[in-house]
Design an enzyme around this catalytic site. Structure first.
Site, short mmCIF file in Angstrom:
data_model
loop_
_atom_site.label_atom_id
_atom_site.label_comp_id
_atom_site.label_asym_id
_atom_site.label_seq_id
_atom_site.Cartn_x
_atom_site.Cartn_y
_atom_site.Cartn_z
N HIS A 199 -7.11 3.39 20.26
CA HIS A 199 -6.37 4.49 20.89
C HIS A 199 -6.86 4.81 22.30
O HIS A 199 -6.06 4.95 23.23
CB HIS A 199 -6.49 5.77 20.05
CG HIS A 199 -6.15 5.60 18.61
ND1 HIS A 199 -5.18 4.74 18.16
CD2 HIS A 199 -6.63 6.21 17.49
CE1 HIS A 199 -5.10 4.82 16.84
NE2 HIS A 199 -5.97 5.70 16.41
N GLY B 110 0.85 -1.20 0.00
CA GLY B 110 0.00 0.00 0.00
C GLY B 110 0.88 1.25 0.00
O GLY B 110 0.50 2.29 0.53
C1 BG6 Z 1 -6.46 7.38 13.24
C2 BG6 Z 1 -7.92 7.41 12.86
O1 BG6 Z 1 -6.12 6.13 13.77
O2 BG6 Z 1 -6.22 8.40 14.21
C3 BG6 Z 1 -8.31 8.77 12.33
O3 BG6 Z 1 -8.15 6.42 11.86
C4 BG6 Z 1 -7.94 9.85 13.32
O4 BG6 Z 1 -9.69 8.82 12.04
C5 BG6 Z 1 -6.48 9.70 13.73
O5 BG6 Z 1 -8.14 11.09 12.70
C6 BG6 Z 1 -6.13 10.66 14.84
O6 BG6 Z 1 -4.76 10.60 15.03
P1 BG6 Z 1 -3.94 11.84 15.53
O7 BG6 Z 1 -2.55 11.32 15.66
O8 BG6 Z 1 -4.08 12.89 14.47
O9 BG6 Z 1 -4.57 12.23 16.82
#
Ligand code: BG6
Length: 512
Positions: free
Chosen positions: A262, A29
């Site tokens: 997360h 990818g």
């Molecule tokens: C990603 C999600 O894992 O994390 C996204 O798929 C999200 O939708 C992003 O915007 C947020 O990451 P960060 O590092 O910008 O807080």
């Protein structure tokens, strides 16, 4: 706040970054967004920091037809659009890049990759590790691993087992049973030691700092429990909507996209027991243990609860913003949530009775990621005119984004003859103290995957426990939507009023 050189620790080698042994990375990818925006700039940054071995290669692989030269131009473009490209290093870096185009289910693609690796390694060192990075749509994870296994590019035993790893992006499955099925399937070809399930939040400096805060300071851990902590709030809000990712988002939604991974990863670092050591398995054992103690959600919204919402048309700075259902590629009656808030309880000795409030949403007014530890009020006020409940509570805030750092809110006397009280912040910002922004999360994680350190990657049991908490929620939302309404909020707003329903009225409040 002043930065004190970590002399003693450098002597012990604790602060020294280790350069990986000879290795190469195959990015499936490679013409996609993640590779352009994150992986290539992170690898280049490691190269600049002299953390890439002399013998190193990047092979981009994908369906998009490209040759080495055009891939190198793409790599160059992504480096240049990243910060501080260091011109003199660009050419030596892109010289190490190659491209193979082909279908993921075609054995010829893997033969071509294998031949390319053989050619590159021909005059190189005897042992060279290969990392296969799956930055593709999740629908092809299973087939890629199967083809890697059947083509002999990865093996579970023998010397090749030590020399091949597979990094898998999220989402790993879309519910418990699909995640377990994917896991079972890839384990025909890989051992758990070879699987690196990535969650880029674990690569963020301030998220890792939770461990240092908690376990390298004598003052926090003794009060890190139900006796002193009133509640904990974990918030990740974004200004952006779904952008060009509606295809993925329509299948995913916020719960799968942010919460299962997360948010739960941050929660486990904040709430886990102290691991015996910083060994990958010791840390991961404790993370899983605490997730197992999370009480399953009550879908009737009793003590713990979860709710969802979707953004509708709104505005920001006078600019009109479309609602989620008006975004390109989104169904006009989509039931996908773009906001989730939850109150969850952890049933163990440390946390019994302490609510954890979690909230994450897209298209809100601010970009903010933080973890707030809200302490209990003082038990008694000696200041006659002020009740304990009138004093602001101490709050320790770990700022993950946009200003990495930490702040501790305390009460202090305002200057002057009177006994006036004021809240102030003891604050540290990463940039002010270290003179630079912390490295991107992908740098840390790519380096760890090359070194073979799994501490910041998700183990299969961790992933399964998180899915088993959220799969019943997804089922209930789908099957009983009349009992679990999809609330709405205007795009660009800061309206999280629905979240307040989760809190005991008058007792606690969202810090936001
Ligand atoms: C990603 C999600 O894992 O994390 C996204 O798929 C999200 O939708 C992003 O915007 C947020 O990451 P960060 O590092 O910008 O807080």
């Amino acid at each position: 706040m002043e930065y004190i050189e970590p002399e003693i620790m450098s002597e012990k080698g604790f602060c020294t970054e280790r350069k990986p042994d000879p290795c190469g990375i195959v990015i499936f990818g490679a013409s996609g967004d993640l590779s352009n925006r994150k992986l290539i700039p992170a690898l280049f940054s490691l190269f600049k920091r002299d953390l890439i071995p002399d013998h190193f290669f990047i092979i981009g692989a994908g369906r998009f037809p490209l040759d080495d030269e055009s891939f190198r131009r793409k790599v160059q473009d992504s480096i240049i659009s990243a910060k501080n490209p260091s011109q003199s290093l660009v050419q030596p870096f892109i010289d190490r890049c190659y491209y193979i185009s082909g279908n993921y289910n075609d054995p010829v693609t893997y033969t071509k990759i294998s031949e390319k690796i053989t050619i590159i390694n021909k005059n190189g060192p005897k042992h060279c590790q290969t990392i296969f990075y799956l930055s593709t749509p999740p629908s092809v994870y299973e087939i890629i691993v199967r083809m890697l296994g059947t083509s002999g590019l990865v093996k579970k035993t023998g010397p090749l087992a030590q020399q091949s790893r597979v990094v898998i992006e999220k989402p790993f499955g879309h519910d418990l049973s699909s995640a377990m099925a994917l896991d079972k399937s890839i384990r025909h070809y890989l051992t758990e030691d070879q699987i690196y399930r990535i969650d880029h939040y674990l690569g963020k400096e301030t998220v890792q700092n939770i461990l240092m805060f908690r376990f390298a300071n004598a003052i926090f851990e003794p009060i890190w429990n139900r006796r002193y902590i009133d509640n904990i709030q974990i918030v990740v809000t974004e200004i952006l909507g779904v952008e060009h990712r509606s295809g993925y988002y329509e299948q995913s939604g916020l719960l799968r996209d942010m919460f299962q991974n997360h948010m739960m990863q941050m929660l486990s670092l904040v709430a886990m027991e102290p691991p015996a050591s910083f060994d990958a398995n010791d840390v991961r054992n404790e993370k899983v243990k605490v997730l197992r103690a999370v009480r399953p959600f009550s879908l009737k919204c009793e003590e713990n609860c979860i709710l969802r919402a979707q953004y509708v048309k709104g505005e920001s700075d006078g600019r009109e913003l479309p609602g989620y259902r008006e975004e390109k590629g989104v169904a006009p009656d989509s039931q996908i949530e773009t906001y989730v808030s939850a109150k969850l309880m952890i049933d163990n000795w440390r946390w019994k009775g302490v609510p954890f409030y979690l909230c994450s949403g897209k298209r809100l007014k601010k970009r903010l990621s933080e973890i707030a530890i809200v302490f209990k009020e003082v038990p008694h006020s000696m200041f006659a005119s002020i009740l304990p409940s009138q004093m602001s509570r101490n709050i320790l805030v770990l700022n993950v984004q946009p200003f990495e750092g930490a702040a501790l809110r305390i009460e202090a006397k305002s200057p002057g003859p009177k006994w006036c009280m004021n809240s102030l912040n003891l604050e540290f910002r990463y940039r002010d103290v270290f003179g630079q922004d912390p490295p991107d999360a992908y740098e840390r994680l790519l380096l760890d995957s090359m070194i073979g350190d799994q501490t910041l990657f998700i183990r299969n049991d961790d992933m399964e426990v998180a899915w088993s908490l959220f799969t019943p929620v997804l089922d209930a939302w789908r099957e009983n939507s009349e009992y679990h309404p999809l609330y709405t909020y205007p795009a660009g707003s800061w309206e999280i009023a629905e979240s307040a329903k989760l809190l005991s009225p008058g007792e606690r409040y969202w810090r936001l």
